[in-house]
Design a protein around this motif. Structure first.
Motif, PDB file in Angstrom:
ATOM      1  N   GLY A  35      68.001  50.899  59.727  1.00 15.87           N
ATOM      2  CA  GLY A  35      67.259  51.830  60.456  1.00 15.87           C
ATOM      3  C   GLY A  35      66.900  51.066  61.697  1.00 15.87           C
ATOM      4  N   ALA A  77      69.597  51.836  64.061  1.00 15.76           N
ATOM      5  CA  ALA A  77      70.126  53.219  64.269  1.00 15.76           C
ATOM      6  C   ALA A  77      70.143  53.516  65.915  1.00 15.76           C
ATOM      7  CB  ALA A  77      69.262  54.080  63.390  1.00 15.76           C
ATOM      8  N   THR A  94      73.134  54.356  59.820  1.00 18.46           N
ATOM      9  CA  THR A  94      72.473  53.867  58.578  1.00 18.46           C
ATOM     10  C   THR A  94      73.535  54.659  57.365  1.00 18.46           C
ATOM     11  OG1 THR A  94      71.199  55.879  58.339  1.00 18.46           O
ATOM     12  CG2 THR A  94      70.155  53.876  59.282  1.00 18.46           C
ATOM     13  N   GLY A 150      71.238  58.296  56.361  1.00 20.92           N
ATOM     14  CA  GLY A 150      71.500  59.375  57.309  1.00 20.92           C
ATOM     15  C   GLY A 150      72.798  59.973  57.147  1.00 20.92           C
ATOM     16  N   GLY A 193      62.729  50.074  58.787  1.00 20.94           N
ATOM     17  CA  GLY A 193      64.007  50.716  58.624  1.00 20.94           C
ATOM     18  C   GLY A 193      64.919  50.404  57.417  1.00 20.94           C
ATOM     19  N   THR A 194      64.307  50.202  56.265  1.00 18.60           N
ATOM     20  CA  THR A 194      65.302  49.951  55.102  1.00 18.60           C
ATOM     21  C   THR A 194      64.619  51.176  54.056  1.00 18.60           C
ATOM     22  OG1 THR A 194      65.682  48.598  53.271  1.00 18.60           O
ATOM     23  CG2 THR A 194      63.594  48.181  54.564  1.00 18.60           C
ATOM     24  N   SER A 195      65.514  51.627  53.475  1.00 16.60           N
ATOM     25  CA  SER A 195      65.194  52.484  52.371  1.00 16.60           C
ATOM     26  C   SER A 195      64.511  51.867  51.227  1.00 16.60           C
ATOM     27  CB  SER A 195      66.528  53.422  52.014  1.00 16.60           C
ATOM     28  OG  SER A 195      67.537  52.749  51.557  1.00 16.60           O
ATOM     29  N   ASP A 198      58.701  53.392  59.260  1.00 19.63           N
ATOM     30  CA  ASP A 198      59.977  54.061  59.049  1.00 19.63           C
ATOM     31  C   ASP A 198      59.691  55.761  59.197  1.00 19.63           C
ATOM     32  OD1 ASP A 198      61.985  55.632  57.714  1.00 19.63           O
ATOM     33  OD2 ASP A 198      62.501  53.526  56.392  1.00 19.63           O
ATOM     34  N   LYS A 250      59.673  55.772  64.711  1.00 18.30           N
ATOM     35  CA  LYS A 250      60.758  54.830  64.650  1.00 18.30           C
ATOM     36  C   LYS A 250      60.700  53.483  65.118  1.00 18.30           C
ATOM     37  CE  LYS A 250      63.822  58.826  65.898  1.00 18.30           C
ATOM     38  NZ  LYS A 250      64.839  59.287  66.688  1.00 18.30           N
TER      39      LYS A 250
END
Ligand code: NAD
Length: 236
Positions: free
Chosen positions: A18, A21, A27, A30, A177-179, A202, A219
């Motif tokens: 992320g 991105a 990513t 997405g 930015g990481t799931s 995130d 973001k």
């Protein structure tokens, strides 16, 4: 180590796809679990490499060109800015080099570096890539085909141990930015000290935010500069 460095608090940024991105690098999440329209098993596993090395090389050659053409964004620069006042380590799941190009000096890549090649015979034989491609028939000095220097799904993550050690010493730990879907990397969030300040940036987190974490619904390109200016301005 200088007196100043000894007094600095330790800050760790744990980044995922992320953060890049907004530099135009897609990513996973997405795109419905596909990576640039490919199923992971097709391009990012040891089995894929055995089955169709040409496809795997082509896939990573394309990703490498994308990375070379991309530019760091405000989030990468904010990470580098934090080095002014903090002993800063970046631990990234990304294979791009945008943190380094923004000026971060201590960057640990958990899943490898796309701009490097590795011997398919010896994991410790890592070479810079001239240009943007690894070609079929390009060999390491010991005669084995070169492969991308990335960790494929199903492979060991040799940098995990140093990453745990760095995380356990952090005073401030920033996840961005990481799931938090990919293990063992995601486990780092739970290896901080009880008194460590933990932030998660995130816009669409995939997990329910644990109690010890301060959530920032932004973001990366806005959330990280905001957090960085708060941290840089307060007495530390
Ligand atoms: P992921 O794709 O599983 O999750 C991305 C996360 O980023 C999501 O939670 C999403 O909500 C968030 N996000 C999307 N846009 C954002 C933005 N502008 N600001 C902040 N957050 C944003 O990514 P992952 O957790 O890093 O796992 C993917 C794996 O794929 C990694 O192991 C990595 O090696 C690889 N990968 C790397 C790159 C890269 O190097 N840039 C790109 C794609 C995939």
């Amino acid at each position: 180590m200088s007196q100043k460095a000894r007094q600095m608090k330790r800050l760790v940024i744990f980044s995922g796809a992320g953060i890049s991105a907004e530099s135009g690098i897609r990513t996973f999440r997405g795109s419905d679990g596909l990576w640039e329209n490919h199923a992971i098993e097709e391009v990012a596993t040891p089995q894929a490499w055995q089955r169709d090395p040409d496809l795997v090389l082509r896939f990573y050659n394309e990703r490498r060109k994308q990375v070379i053409d991309a530019q760091p964004n405000k989030a990468h620069y904010a990470c580098a800015d934090l080095q002014k006042s903090f002993d800063t380590n970046v631990i990234t799941q990304n294979i791009d080099d945008l943190h380094e190009r923004a000026g971060s000096r201590q960057v640990l890549h958990l899943h490898g570096e796309i701009r490097k090649a590795r011997s398919s015979l010896r994991d410790d034989l890592i070479l810079d890539i001239e240009g943007s491609e690894i070609k079929r028939g390009e060999l390491c000095p010991q005669g084995a085909q070169l492969r991308p220097h990335v960790v494929w799904f199903g492979e060991a993550v040799p940098m995990m141990e140093p990453a745990f050690e760095i995380s356990a010493k952090a005073d401030i730990f920033v996840v961005v930015g990481t799931s938090l879907n990919v293990y063992p990397a995601a486990g780092l969030l739970f290896h901080t000290r009880p008194d460590c300040e933990v932030y998660l940036i995130d816009p669409d987190p995939n997990i329910s935010v644990p109690d010890h974490v301060t959530y920032i619904n932004e973001k990366a390109s806005t959330g990280l500069p905001k957090l960085a200016s708060i941290l840089l301005e307060r007495p530390n």
